[in-house]
Design an enzyme around this catalytic site. Structure first.
Site, PDB file in Angstrom:
ATOM      1  N   SER A  39      43.864  47.937  32.896  1.00  0.00           N
ATOM      2  CA  SER A  39      42.709  47.235  33.477  1.00  0.00           C
ATOM      3  C   SER A  39      42.839  45.716  33.400  1.00  0.00           C
ATOM      4  O   SER A  39      43.052  45.158  32.315  1.00  0.00           O
ATOM      5  CB  SER A  39      41.458  47.685  32.702  1.00  0.00           C
ATOM      6  OG  SER A  39      40.423  46.724  32.828  1.00  0.00           O
ATOM      7  N   GLY A  40      42.654  45.047  34.520  1.00  0.00           N
ATOM      8  CA  GLY A  40      42.666  43.577  34.540  1.00  0.00           C
ATOM      9  C   GLY A  40      41.545  43.011  33.678  1.00  0.00           C
ATOM     10  O   GLY A  40      41.732  42.019  32.965  1.00  0.00           O
ATOM     11  N   LEU A  41      40.386  43.656  33.746  1.00  0.00           N
ATOM     12  CA  LEU A  41      39.259  43.191  32.920  1.00  0.00           C
ATOM     13  C   LEU A  41      39.606  43.311  31.441  1.00  0.00           C
ATOM     14  O   LEU A  41      39.418  42.365  30.667  1.00  0.00           O
ATOM     15  CB  LEU A  41      37.993  43.996  33.215  1.00  0.00           C
ATOM     16  CG  LEU A  41      36.863  43.686  32.237  1.00  0.00           C
ATOM     17  CD1 LEU A  41      36.145  42.406  32.620  1.00  0.00           C
ATOM     18  CD2 LEU A  41      35.896  44.827  32.093  1.00  0.00           C
ATOM     19  N   ASP A  51      38.153  37.358  33.842  1.00  0.00           N
ATOM     20  CA  ASP A  51      38.881  38.226  34.776  1.00  0.00           C
ATOM     21  C   ASP A  51      38.832  37.559  36.146  1.00  0.00           C
ATOM     22  O   ASP A  51      38.037  37.927  37.016  1.00  0.00           O
ATOM     23  CB  ASP A  51      38.197  39.613  34.794  1.00  0.00           C
ATOM     24  CG  ASP A  51      38.927  40.615  35.680  1.00  0.00           C
ATOM     25  OD1 ASP A  51      40.089  40.356  36.054  1.00  0.00           O
ATOM     26  OD2 ASP A  51      38.320  41.660  35.995  1.00  0.00           O
ATOM     27  N   ASP A  78      46.229  47.818  37.511  1.00  0.00           N
ATOM     28  CA  ASP A  78      45.278  47.021  38.275  1.00  0.00           C
ATOM     29  C   ASP A  78      45.989  45.707  38.615  1.00  0.00           C
ATOM     30  O   ASP A  78      46.239  44.891  37.733  1.00  0.00           O
ATOM     31  CB  ASP A  78      44.054  46.778  37.363  1.00  0.00           C
ATOM     32  CG  ASP A  78      43.022  45.865  37.980  1.00  0.00           C
ATOM     33  OD1 ASP A  78      43.169  45.483  39.155  1.00  0.00           O
ATOM     34  OD2 ASP A  78      42.040  45.542  37.260  1.00  0.00           O
ATOM     35  N   ASP A  80      44.893  43.387  40.803  1.00  0.00           N
ATOM     36  CA  ASP A  80      43.951  42.458  41.438  1.00  0.00           C
ATOM     37  C   ASP A  80      44.182  42.446  42.951  1.00  0.00           C
ATOM     38  O   ASP A  80      44.281  43.497  43.542  1.00  0.00           O
ATOM     39  CB  ASP A  80      44.085  41.069  40.804  1.00  0.00           C
ATOM     40  CG  ASP A  80      43.666  41.082  39.325  1.00  0.00           C
ATOM     41  OD1 ASP A  80      42.882  41.981  38.951  1.00  0.00           O
ATOM     42  OD2 ASP A  80      44.119  40.225  38.562  1.00  0.00           O
ATOM     43  N   GLU A 107      43.247  45.136  45.576  1.00  0.00           N
ATOM     44  CA  GLU A 107      41.902  45.080  46.159  1.00  0.00           C
ATOM     45  C   GLU A 107      41.839  44.060  47.285  1.00  0.00           C
ATOM     46  O   GLU A 107      42.561  43.055  47.267  1.00  0.00           O
ATOM     47  CB  GLU A 107      40.880  44.772  45.062  1.00  0.00           C
ATOM     48  CG  GLU A 107      41.032  43.426  44.389  1.00  0.00           C
ATOM     49  CD  GLU A 107      40.302  43.337  43.042  1.00  0.00           C
ATOM     50  OE1 GLU A 107      40.640  44.111  42.124  1.00  0.00           O
ATOM     51  OE2 GLU A 107      39.415  42.483  42.907  1.00  0.00           O
ATOM     52  N   LYS A 113      41.070  36.283  42.626  1.00  0.00           N
ATOM     53  CA  LYS A 113      39.924  37.210  42.665  1.00  0.00           C
ATOM     54  C   LYS A 113      38.969  36.922  41.502  1.00  0.00           C
ATOM     55  O   LYS A 113      39.319  36.200  40.552  1.00  0.00           O
ATOM     56  CB  LYS A 113      40.379  38.660  42.658  1.00  0.00           C
ATOM     57  CG  LYS A 113      41.178  39.190  41.475  1.00  0.00           C
ATOM     58  CD  LYS A 113      40.589  39.167  40.107  1.00  0.00           C
ATOM     59  CE  LYS A 113      39.474  40.074  39.719  1.00  0.00           C
ATOM     60  NZ  LYS A 113      39.745  41.473  39.617  1.00  0.00           N
ATOM     61  N   ASN A 115      36.139  39.152  38.956  1.00  0.00           N
ATOM     62  CA  ASN A 115      35.707  40.503  38.616  1.00  0.00           C
ATOM     63  C   ASN A 115      34.543  40.935  39.511  1.00  0.00           C
ATOM     64  O   ASN A 115      33.637  40.151  39.803  1.00  0.00           O
ATOM     65  CB  ASN A 115      35.294  40.582  37.140  1.00  0.00           C
ATOM     66  CG  ASN A 115      34.910  41.998  36.751  1.00  0.00           C
ATOM     67  OD1 ASN A 115      33.764  42.415  36.908  1.00  0.00           O
ATOM     68  ND2 ASN A 115      35.863  42.758  36.263  1.00  0.00           N
ATOM     69  N   SER A 116      34.565  42.194  39.918  1.00  0.00           N
ATOM     70  CA  SER A 116      33.601  42.706  40.903  1.00  0.00           C
ATOM     71  C   SER A 116      32.141  42.615  40.458  1.00  0.00           C
ATOM     72  O   SER A 116      31.240  42.677  41.289  1.00  0.00           O
ATOM     73  CB  SER A 116      33.924  44.162  41.228  1.00  0.00           C
ATOM     74  OG  SER A 116      35.234  44.257  41.694  1.00  0.00           O
ATOM     75  N   ARG A 151      42.118  49.254  47.341  1.00  0.00           N
ATOM     76  CA  ARG A 151      40.746  49.213  46.806  1.00  0.00           C
ATOM     77  C   ARG A 151      39.847  48.433  47.759  1.00  0.00           C
ATOM     78  O   ARG A 151      40.145  47.287  48.106  1.00  0.00           O
ATOM     79  CB  ARG A 151      40.785  48.569  45.431  1.00  0.00           C
ATOM     80  CG  ARG A 151      39.457  48.108  44.885  1.00  0.00           C
ATOM     81  CD  ARG A 151      39.600  47.864  43.412  1.00  0.00           C
ATOM     82  NE  ARG A 151      38.607  46.973  42.870  1.00  0.00           N
ATOM     83  CZ  ARG A 151      38.582  46.586  41.602  1.00  0.00           C
ATOM     84  NH1 ARG A 151      39.507  47.013  40.755  1.00  0.00           N
ATOM     85  NH2 ARG A 151      37.653  45.767  41.165  1.00  0.00           N
ATOM     86  N   HIS A 182      34.825  50.881  45.549  1.00  0.00           N
ATOM     87  CA  HIS A 182      34.108  50.298  44.414  1.00  0.00           C
ATOM     88  C   HIS A 182      32.656  49.991  44.806  1.00  0.00           C
ATOM     89  O   HIS A 182      32.378  49.604  45.940  1.00  0.00           O
ATOM     90  CB  HIS A 182      34.808  49.025  43.947  1.00  0.00           C
ATOM     91  CG  HIS A 182      34.569  48.722  42.489  1.00  0.00           C
ATOM     92  ND1 HIS A 182      33.892  49.573  41.644  1.00  0.00           N
ATOM     93  CD2 HIS A 182      34.916  47.658  41.724  1.00  0.00           C
ATOM     94  CE1 HIS A 182      33.841  49.059  40.436  1.00  0.00           C
ATOM     95  NE2 HIS A 182      34.453  47.886  40.446  1.00  0.00           N
TER      96      HIS A 182
HETATM   97  C1  SPV Z   1      39.191  46.423  35.966  1.00  0.00           C
HETATM   98  O1  SPV Z   1      39.073  47.266  35.070  1.00  0.00           O
HETATM   99  O2  SPV Z   1      39.732  45.341  35.800  1.00  0.00           O
HETATM  100  C2  SPV Z   1      38.674  46.702  37.309  1.00  0.00           C
HETATM  101  C3  SPV Z   1      37.476  47.485  37.459  1.00  0.00           C
HETATM  102  O3  SPV Z   1      39.219  46.167  38.249  1.00  0.00           O
HETATM  103  S1  SPV Z   1      36.128  46.403  37.552  1.00  0.00           S
HETATM  104  O4  SPV Z   1      36.001  45.699  36.281  1.00  0.00           O
HETATM  105  O5  SPV Z   1      35.008  47.259  37.827  1.00  0.00           O
HETATM  106  O6  SPV Z   1      36.330  45.463  38.630  1.00  0.00           O
HETATM  107 MG    MG Z   2      40.304  44.533  37.727  1.00  0.00          MG
END
Ligand code: SPV
Ligand code: MG
Length: 286
Positions: A39-41, A51, A78, A80, A107, A113, A115-116, A151, A182
């Site tokens: 996970s990027g986060l 992130d 992930d 990004d 994505e 990017k 974080n969503s 994504r 997402h």
């Molecule tokens: C991550 O886990 O980095 C994701 C999911 O991309 S989210 O945090 O929902 O964007």
């Molecule tokens: Mg991410």
């Protein structure tokens, strides 16, 4: 071991959990998850940076390499928005394929990017440009089992079903192996909507962070193939560390926390300490 691609086609729901290093990945594997989400986060949070593409591709690649070395279940990375344009995507695919992970997810947002779950109005990547990224990713990969997941962030950007379906069709045509849809709504209504109207053939992946009540039965009924619990590992460890640290300061000793933290033996075990060899040459020198 089945490849992730085989797992996707055998019809069973694939349960995936986020990790940020070898240790968290190992815990996920021993709990019984089918695959790991690098996970990027989680990786950026573990470095205490946002992130927001603050860490480089190389930073994330190193974390993914550590994760992959620690487990034998598949790892999905992930990536990004692909770290730049189509040339960055081609480079990224070569690098990630070379470390032996099972696939990547990119994505449809511009670089850098965010974080969503942050910001009011997220910007989307141009649809043709992102489709080209998917095409280049597929042309670059050598191993046909390596998954390229596209994504779609259109719901995140406040757009409706029409835009999401348009993007799904474009990315499927470009060769994506799966679609991650997402949503940051508090309920799964956007996911229901998408699943009801999607006519394509690709496996669907979701990340139910903001709609935690969706269960595996419902996911099966909707025809969803992969579920990613993206950040629950780091969120639980932050909570546990905060409690332990403050308890130590409050009590001035570690008596009380001893009952709630892992024994040293468990840590040694997770490190694979029992596999250490004893050098016979060293023994003779003592
Ligand atoms: C991550 O886990 O980095 C994701 C999911 O991309 S989210 O945090 O929902 O964007
Ligand atoms: Mg991410």
């Amino acid at each position: 071991m089945n490849t992730l691609k085989e797992k996707v086609s055998n019809g069973k729901m694939i349960k995936i959990i986020g990790a940020h290093n070898g240790l968290s990945a190992k815990l996920a594997e021993s709990t019984g998850f089918d695959a790991i989400w690098a996970s990027g986060l989680e990786i950026s949070a573990s470095h205490a940076v946002p992130d927001a593409n603050i860490l480089t591709m190389t930073d994330n690649l190193e974390a993914a390499r550590d994760i992959n070395k620690a487990v034998s279940i598949p790892v999905i990375c992930d990536c990004d928005s692909g770290y730049g344009d189509i040339n960055n995507v081609a480079h990224m695919i070569k690098e990630y394929e070379s470390i032996g992970v099972s696939g990547v997810c990119i994505e449809d947002k511009p670089f850098p990017k965010l974080n969503s779950f942050l910001g009011e109005k997220q910007k989307l990547e141009n649809i043709e440009l992102f489709a080209e990224k998917i095409k280049v990713a597929q042309e670059t990969k050598v191993n046909q089992d390596f998954l390229v997941i596209a994504r779609i962030e259109a719901f995140i950007a406040g757009q409706g079903l029409e835009e999401v379906l348009k993007r799904a069709e474009a990315y499927e045509k470009a060769g994506a192996d799966a679609l991650l849809i997402h949503s940051k709504k508090k309920d799964a209504s956007e996911i229901y909507e998408f699943c009801n109207f999607y006519n394509g053939d690709l496996p669907i992946v979701i990340v139910p962070t903001t709609y935690p009540d969706i269960d595996l039965n419902t996911l099966n009924q909707l025809g969803i193939r992969m579920v990613i619990y993206a950040n629950h590992g780091i969120r639980s460890s932050v909570n546990a560390m905060k409690k332990t640290f403050s308890n130590i300061l409050e009590n001035g000793n570690t008596m009380e926390v001893e009952n709630s933290i892992s024994p040293m033996a468990e840590i040694f075990d997770l490190q694979g300490t029992k596999n250490l060899r004893t050098s016979s040459a060293q023994k003779q020198n003592v």
